[in-house]
Design a protein around this motif. Structure first.
Motif, short mmCIF file in Angstrom:
data_model
loop_
_atom_site.label_atom_id
_atom_site.label_comp_id
_atom_site.label_asym_id
_atom_site.label_seq_id
_atom_site.Cartn_x
_atom_site.Cartn_y
_atom_site.Cartn_z
N ALA A 12 16.86 -3.14 -7.22
CA ALA A 12 16.09 -4.29 -6.76
C ALA A 12 16.34 -4.56 -5.28
O ALA A 12 15.41 -4.84 -4.52
N LYS A 13 17.60 -4.49 -4.86
CA LYS A 13 17.92 -4.69 -3.44
C LYS A 13 17.23 -3.65 -2.57
O LYS A 13 16.65 -3.98 -1.53
N GLU A 14 17.30 -2.40 -2.99
CA GLU A 14 16.69 -1.32 -2.22
C GLU A 14 15.18 -1.49 -2.13
O GLU A 14 14.58 -1.35 -1.07
N GLU A 15 14.56 -1.83 -3.25
CA GLU A 15 13.11 -2.00 -3.28
C GLU A 15 12.68 -3.19 -2.43
O GLU A 15 11.72 -3.12 -1.66
N ALA A 20 10.35 -5.48 2.52
CA ALA A 20 10.48 -6.39 3.65
C ALA A 20 10.33 -5.63 4.98
O ALA A 20 9.72 -6.14 5.91
N LYS A 21 10.88 -4.43 5.05
CA LYS A 21 10.82 -3.67 6.30
C LYS A 21 9.45 -3.02 6.53
O LYS A 21 8.95 -3.03 7.64
N GLU A 22 8.87 -2.48 5.48
CA GLU A 22 7.62 -1.73 5.63
C GLU A 22 6.37 -2.57 5.43
O GLU A 22 5.28 -2.13 5.79
N GLY A 23 6.51 -3.72 4.84
CA GLY A 23 5.35 -4.59 4.63
C GLY A 23 4.32 -3.97 3.71
O GLY A 23 4.66 -3.41 2.66
N MET A 24 3.07 -4.02 4.11
CA MET A 24 1.98 -3.51 3.28
C MET A 24 1.98 -1.99 3.16
O MET A 24 1.28 -1.43 2.32
N GLN A 25 2.75 -1.30 3.98
CA GLN A 25 2.82 0.16 3.91
C GLN A 25 3.69 0.64 2.75
O GLN A 25 3.60 1.79 2.35
N HIS A 26 4.53 -0.24 2.22
CA HIS A 26 5.41 0.14 1.11
C HIS A 26 4.58 0.23 -0.17
O HIS A 26 3.72 -0.60 -0.43
N PRO A 27 4.83 1.25 -0.99
CA PRO A 27 4.01 1.44 -2.20
C PRO A 27 4.15 0.33 -3.24
O PRO A 27 3.28 0.19 -4.10
N SER A 28 5.17 -0.48 -3.20
CA SER A 28 5.34 -1.54 -4.19
C SER A 28 4.71 -2.87 -3.78
O SER A 28 4.54 -3.75 -4.62
N THR A 29 4.39 -3.03 -2.52
CA THR A 29 3.92 -4.33 -2.04
C THR A 29 2.60 -4.73 -2.69
O THR A 29 2.46 -5.85 -3.18
N LYS A 30 1.63 -3.85 -2.69
CA LYS A 30 0.31 -4.20 -3.22
C LYS A 30 0.35 -4.52 -4.72
O LYS A 30 -0.23 -5.52 -5.14
N PRO A 31 1.03 -3.73 -5.56
CA PRO A 31 1.10 -4.11 -6.98
C PRO A 31 1.80 -5.44 -7.22
O PRO A 31 1.39 -6.21 -8.09
N VAL A 32 2.84 -5.73 -6.45
CA VAL A 32 3.56 -7.00 -6.63
C VAL A 32 2.67 -8.16 -6.21
O VAL A 32 2.61 -9.19 -6.89
N LEU A 33 1.94 -8.01 -5.11
CA LEU A 33 1.01 -9.06 -4.69
C LEU A 33 -0.13 -9.23 -5.68
O LEU A 33 -0.59 -10.35 -5.92
#
Length: 69
Positions: A12-15, A20-33
Motif C-alpha cells: 500500500a505504501k509503495e502504491e 502521489a509521484k506520478e499522478g495520472m500517469q500511474h496505472p492505479s490512479t484512474k481506477p481508484v478515481l
C-alpha cells in the motif's frame, strides 16, 4: 499472519507513493478515481450514505483491489 499484514502495508505504501509521484500517469490512479466516483454516486442515491463516505469507500475498495493483484 503478521508477514501478510506487513506485505499489505508495504504494498500500500509503495502504491500510494507511486500514485502521489506520478499522478495520472500511474496505472492505479484512474481506477481508484473511478471507484471514488462510483462510490460518490452510490452515496448520492442511497439514503443514509453521504457522498463523501461513498467516495472514500469506493476509492478504498479499488485501491485494495489494485494492491492485491
Amino acid at each position: 499472519m503478521t508477514e501478510k499484514n506487513n506485505d499489505l502495508i508495504d504494498d500500500a505504501k509503495e502504491e500510494f507513493t507511486g500514485m502521489a509521484k506520478e499522478g495520472m500517469q500511474h496505472p492505479s490512479t484512474k481506477p481508484v478515481l473511478t471507484g471514488a466516483a462510483v462510490g460518490a454516486a452510490a452515496g448520492f442515491v442511497l439514503p443514509g450514505l453521504s457522498i463523501a463516505i461513498g467516495a472514500i469507500a469506493g476509492a478504498g475498495v479499488m485501491f485494495y483491489n489494485r494492491i492485491r493483484k
